[in-house]
Design a protein around this motif. Structure first.
Motif, PDB file in Angstrom:
ATOM      1  N   ALA A  95       0.800  -1.067  -0.098  1.00  0.00           N
ATOM      2  CA  ALA A  95       0.176   0.055   0.035  1.00  0.00           C
ATOM      3  C   ALA A  95       0.910   1.268   0.014  1.00  0.00           C
ATOM      4  N   LYS A  96       2.191   1.151   0.315  1.00  0.00           N
ATOM      5  CA  LYS A  96       2.744   2.604   0.457  1.00  0.00           C
ATOM      6  C   LYS A  96       2.963   3.173  -0.974  1.00  0.00           C
ATOM      7  N   ALA A  97       2.572   2.442  -2.053  1.00  0.00           N
ATOM      8  CA  ALA A  97       2.583   2.864  -3.537  1.00  0.00           C
ATOM      9  C   ALA A  97       1.586   4.051  -3.737  1.00  0.00           C
ATOM     10  N   VAL A 110      -3.334  -6.772   1.769  1.00  0.00           N
ATOM     11  CA  VAL A 110      -2.503  -5.698   1.912  1.00  0.00           C
ATOM     12  C   VAL A 110      -1.543  -5.804   2.642  1.00  0.00           C
ATOM     13  N   ASP A 111      -0.180  -5.130   2.532  1.00  0.00           N
ATOM     14  CA  ASP A 111       1.032  -5.105   3.569  1.00  0.00           C
ATOM     15  C   ASP A 111       0.577  -3.459   4.142  1.00  0.00           C
ATOM     16  N   ALA A 112       1.432  -3.369   5.217  1.00  0.00           N
ATOM     17  CA  ALA A 112       1.360  -2.030   5.940  1.00  0.00           C
ATOM     18  C   ALA A 112       2.866  -1.567   6.380  1.00  0.00           C
ATOM     19  N   PHE A 153       1.655  -6.372   8.694  1.00  0.00           N
ATOM     20  CA  PHE A 153       2.594  -5.229   9.118  1.00  0.00           C
ATOM     21  C   PHE A 153       4.017  -5.510   8.858  1.00  0.00           C
ATOM     22  N   ILE A 154       4.622  -4.962   7.777  1.00  0.00           N
ATOM     23  CA  ILE A 154       5.909  -5.285   7.498  1.00  0.00           C
ATOM     24  C   ILE A 154       6.835  -4.282   8.005  1.00  0.00           C
ATOM     25  N   CYS A 155       7.087  -4.135   9.217  1.00  0.00           N
ATOM     26  CA  CYS A 155       7.596  -2.888   9.754  1.00  0.00           C
ATOM     27  C   CYS A 155       9.333  -2.913   9.943  1.00  0.00           C
ATOM     28  N   GLN A 177      10.103 -11.530   2.175  1.00  0.00           N
ATOM     29  CA  GLN A 177      11.235 -11.030   1.703  1.00  0.00           C
ATOM     30  C   GLN A 177      10.737  -9.967   0.536  1.00  0.00           C
ATOM     31  N   HIS A 178      11.826  -8.894   0.393  1.00  0.00           N
ATOM     32  CA  HIS A 178      11.544  -8.098  -0.888  1.00  0.00           C
ATOM     33  C   HIS A 178      12.780  -7.591  -1.584  1.00  0.00           C
ATOM     34  N   ILE A 179      13.101  -7.955  -2.669  1.00  0.00           N
ATOM     35  CA  ILE A 179      14.360  -7.883  -3.221  1.00  0.00           C
ATOM     36  C   ILE A 179      14.782  -6.630  -3.657  1.00  0.00           C
ATOM     37  N   GLU A 204       3.820  -9.406  -3.386  1.00  0.00           N
ATOM     38  CA  GLU A 204       3.597  -8.127  -2.729  1.00  0.00           C
ATOM     39  C   GLU A 204       3.702  -6.953  -3.696  1.00  0.00           C
ATOM     40  N   PRO A 205       3.010  -6.498  -4.753  1.00  0.00           N
ATOM     41  CA  PRO A 205       3.436  -5.727  -5.811  1.00  0.00           C
ATOM     42  C   PRO A 205       2.468  -4.544  -5.383  1.00  0.00           C
ATOM     43  N   GLY A 206       3.456  -3.234  -5.249  1.00  0.00           N
ATOM     44  CA  GLY A 206       2.904  -1.933  -5.260  1.00  0.00           C
ATOM     45  C   GLY A 206       2.690  -1.517  -6.489  1.00  0.00           C
ATOM     46  N   ARG A 207       3.745  -1.123  -7.035  1.00  0.00           N
ATOM     47  CA  ARG A 207       3.725  -0.390  -8.423  1.00  0.00           C
ATOM     48  C   ARG A 207       2.962  -1.047  -9.570  1.00  0.00           C
ATOM     49  N   ALA A 227       1.687   5.394  -8.779  1.00  0.00           N
ATOM     50  CA  ALA A 227       2.551   4.663  -7.815  1.00  0.00           C
ATOM     51  C   ALA A 227       3.539   5.666  -7.261  1.00  0.00           C
ATOM     52  N   TYR A 228       3.617   5.739  -5.869  1.00  0.00           N
ATOM     53  CA  TYR A 228       4.900   6.584  -5.249  1.00  0.00           C
ATOM     54  C   TYR A 228       4.747   8.160  -6.163  1.00  0.00           C
ATOM     55  N   GLY A 229       3.467   8.427  -6.165  1.00  0.00           N
ATOM     56  CA  GLY A 229       3.415   9.926  -6.601  1.00  0.00           C
ATOM     57  C   GLY A 229       2.879  10.686  -5.626  1.00  0.00           C
ATOM     58  N   VAL A 252       1.674   9.660  -2.776  1.00  0.00           N
ATOM     59  CA  VAL A 252       1.994   9.280  -1.601  1.00  0.00           C
ATOM     60  C   VAL A 252       3.527  10.008  -0.743  1.00  0.00           C
ATOM     61  N   MET A 253       4.148  10.518  -1.989  1.00  0.00           N
ATOM     62  CA  MET A 253       5.452  11.077  -1.518  1.00  0.00           C
ATOM     63  C   MET A 253       5.530  12.696  -1.949  1.00  0.00           C
ATOM     64  N   ALA A 254       4.305  13.153  -2.180  1.00  0.00           N
ATOM     65  CA  ALA A 254       4.097  14.391  -2.085  1.00  0.00           C
ATOM     66  C   ALA A 254       4.435  15.200  -0.795  1.00  0.00           C
TER      67      ALA A 254
HETATM   68  N1  LLP Z   1       7.108  -5.055  -0.185  1.00  0.00           N
HETATM   69  C1  LLP Z   1       8.037  -4.256   0.635  1.00  0.00           C
HETATM   70  C2  LLP Z   1       8.383  -4.952   1.709  1.00  0.00           C
HETATM   71  C3  LLP Z   1       8.459  -3.052   0.208  1.00  0.00           C
HETATM   72  O1  LLP Z   1       9.466  -2.301   0.745  1.00  0.00           O
HETATM   73  C4  LLP Z   1       8.012  -2.645  -1.112  1.00  0.00           C
HETATM   74  C5  LLP Z   1       8.551  -1.387  -1.758  1.00  0.00           C
HETATM   75  C6  LLP Z   1       6.954  -3.441  -1.895  1.00  0.00           C
HETATM   76  C7  LLP Z   1       6.372  -4.722  -1.354  1.00  0.00           C
HETATM   77  C8  LLP Z   1       6.380  -3.085  -3.324  1.00  0.00           C
HETATM   78  O2  LLP Z   1       7.432  -2.731  -4.396  1.00  0.00           O
HETATM   79  P1  LLP Z   1       6.880  -2.438  -5.670  1.00  0.00           P
HETATM   80  O3  LLP Z   1       6.073  -3.611  -6.218  1.00  0.00           O
HETATM   81  O4  LLP Z   1       5.977  -1.227  -5.692  1.00  0.00           O
HETATM   82  O5  LLP Z   1       8.133  -2.249  -6.469  1.00  0.00           O
HETATM   83  N2  LLP Z   1       9.661   5.098  -4.027  1.00  0.00           N
HETATM   84  C9  LLP Z   1      10.458   4.328  -5.008  1.00  0.00           C
HETATM   85  C10 LLP Z   1       9.893   2.875  -4.734  1.00  0.00           C
HETATM   86  C11 LLP Z   1      10.463   2.407  -3.188  1.00  0.00           C
HETATM   87  C12 LLP Z   1       9.670   0.857  -2.987  1.00  0.00           C
HETATM   88  C13 LLP Z   1       9.754   0.764  -1.706  1.00  0.00           C
HETATM   89  N3  LLP Z   1       9.658  -0.656  -1.123  1.00  0.00           N
HETATM   90  C14 LLP Z   1       9.926   4.409  -6.550  1.00  0.00           C
HETATM   91  O6  LLP Z   1       9.109   5.579  -6.724  1.00  0.00           O
HETATM   92  O7  LLP Z   1      10.345   3.960  -7.406  1.00  0.00           O
END
Ligand code: LLP
Length: 422
Positions: free
Chosen positions: A66-68, A85-87, A108-110, A199-201, A279-282, A379-381, A383-385
């Motif tokens: 959800a951070k996205a 969702v994750d948090a 809650f992935i803290c 994990q999240h690579i 766990e996809p956000g973007r 994504a990451y728009g 929320v990062m404003a």
């Molecule tokens: N799971 C965990 C534990 C994470 O830390 C993240 C992203 C995700 C999943 C989701 O990743 P995604 O599927 O969205 O790639 N602000 C940066 C991206 C930071 C991602 C941080 N963690 C950007 O605008 O590219």
């Protein structure tokens, strides 16, 4: 004004997607002002169903990161599509529950949190994933006998920029798998049950080789912990930010097939059933968002043409922070003669030289008043404003599946800037 009352000065993607539904970029900015985040419900739902159908394995689920994008209206649609969702913080847990997620749908992935934050999650009935043995010990002291998950660092990272690679040697994240014996000892000390490993690579891969390697690693690590109920392989699924150049999409069918084979091989070998999460956000939200802004000034400095807009890095920080690329469309109120494209540097209204949205981008000549559409901004728009330079954060609008526009977050007002000063 209706759909026909605008022209594309530069067109890439939104027309073929019928992105703006019954409305248009110009009527939207007339109604809601700029800068403005606009989301397509239809595209969001499409991405959600691509993800939930990724693998044909009965215990598979998609945990939206959800951070996205944490707008509760977006979260609600994602919940309706069957994702969990994750948090990353109590704030995310709070908004997720407001959007109707049940505590058991939230992980809650803290990272480096206080007792108070841990207590908030435990009190809400949300499963916590800790990121170090020190945090596991802290968690055990305040929730003896409880269930817990642990984030491991599989030693393999990937991402579009070094700042978003979240596994491997150069990152603060995850427990080093070399500490498996110590992990067992801390669990036993507090009588904790290890419900899951995650994990999240890193963020944004377009192939998936590293993801598969890390997934295999995590599964083999899970063999040491027979009580583990689920593994969460993380997010990072990339989207084509270079649509204008014809960048290919991530091959989800191939990716899903490889992931399924990896999991089924392990299930056959160990005879263990295990729940599998991604766990996809973007991937979930990036393409459903377009950021609209307006050109306010044009100039030439030392031979370089600048278009000055209201899209500062307080509104979209990805270029300033990661050198990230976003395709840009341009719209106007009336037709104009076709003119050859020329490089233009699109900048914002923030008092910093790094306030650049696109450098030397090839666009048809822009004019004051033109509207720009920044693609893949979901994504990451928002929320990062920020309110940097005491700028007001933008409004957000949803284009519903029926093509109507609905305000889902109002623009900041000046009084918001003074609200926290006693
Ligand atoms: N799971 C965990 C534990 C994470 O830390 C993240 C992203 C995700 C999943 C989701 O990743 P995604 O599927 O969205 O790639 N602000 C940066 C991206 C930071 C991602 C941080 N963690 C950007 O605008 O590219």
């Amino acid at each position: 004004m209706n759909k026909t009352d605008f022209v594309y000065i530069h067109e890439i993607w939104t027309r073929e997607q019928n992105f703006f539904g019954k409305t248009s970029p110009l009527s939207l900015v007339e109604k809601y002002g700029t800068p403005l985040y606009v989301y397509s419900e239809r595209i969001l739902r499409e991405r959600c169903s691509e993800l939930t159908g990724l693998v044909d394995y009965p215990d598979f689920s998609v945990n939206y990161s959800a951070k996205a994008n944490t707008n509760p209206f977006i979260l609600k649609i994602i919940r309706e599509e069957g994702l969990s969702v994750d948090a990353m913080s109590p704030g995310e847990i709070y908004l997720e529950m407001k959007a109707g997620f049940r505590p058991e749908d939230i992980l809650f992935i803290c990272n480096n949190v206080s007792d108070e934050e841990l207590r908030y999650a435990v009190g809400a009935g949300v499963l916590v994933s800790v990121d170090s043995l020190s945090q596991l010990d802290r968690y055990g002291r305040l929730n003896r006998g409880g269930r817990v998950a642990v984030r491991i660092n599989p030693g393999i990272g990937a991402g579009h920029h070094e700042k978003v690679v979240t596994a491997g040697a150069n990152t603060k994240f995850g427990v080093d798998p070399a500490f498996a014996a110590e992990l067992r000892a801390v669990l036993d000390r507090h009588d904790l049950r290890l419900a899951g490993l995650n994990q999240h690579i890193g963020s944004l891969f377009m192939s998936g080789d590293e993801y598969m390697e890390a997934a295999s690693f995590m599964l083999s690590f899970a063999e040491q912990f027979p009580e583990v109920e689920f593994v969460d392989f993380g997010g990072g699924f990339g989207i084509p930010y270079h649509k204008e150049n014809g960048e290919q999409r991530l091959d989800l069918a191939l990716f899903g097939k490889r992931l399924q084979e990896t999991v089924e091989r392990w299930v056959d070998k160990t005879g263990r059933r295990i729940r599998v999460k991604i766990e996809p956000g973007r991937y979930t939200v990036a393409e459903c968002g377009v950021l609209l802004g307006r050109v306010h000034a044009l100039k030439v400095n030392a031979g370089r043409t600048y278009a000055g807009t209201d899209i500062g890095f307080n509104v979209l920080i990805r270029r300033a922070m990661y050198d990230a690329h976003h395709d840009i469309e341009a719209y106007a109120g009336e037709a104009r003669p076709a003119e050859p494209k020329a490089p233009v540097t699109v900048v914002g209204n923030i008092c910093e030289t790094g306030d650049i949205l696109a450098k030397d981008r090839l666009l048809p000549p822009l004019r004051e008043g033109d509207i720009l559409g920044v693609l893949d901004a979901g994504a990451y728009g928002m929320v990062m404003a920020s309110n940097y330079n005491c700028r007001l954060r933008p409004a957000e609008v949803l284009i519903t599946a029926d093509g109507d526009d609905v305000l889902i977050r109002s623009r900041d007002v000046l009084e918001d800037l003074a609200r926290h000063f006693p």
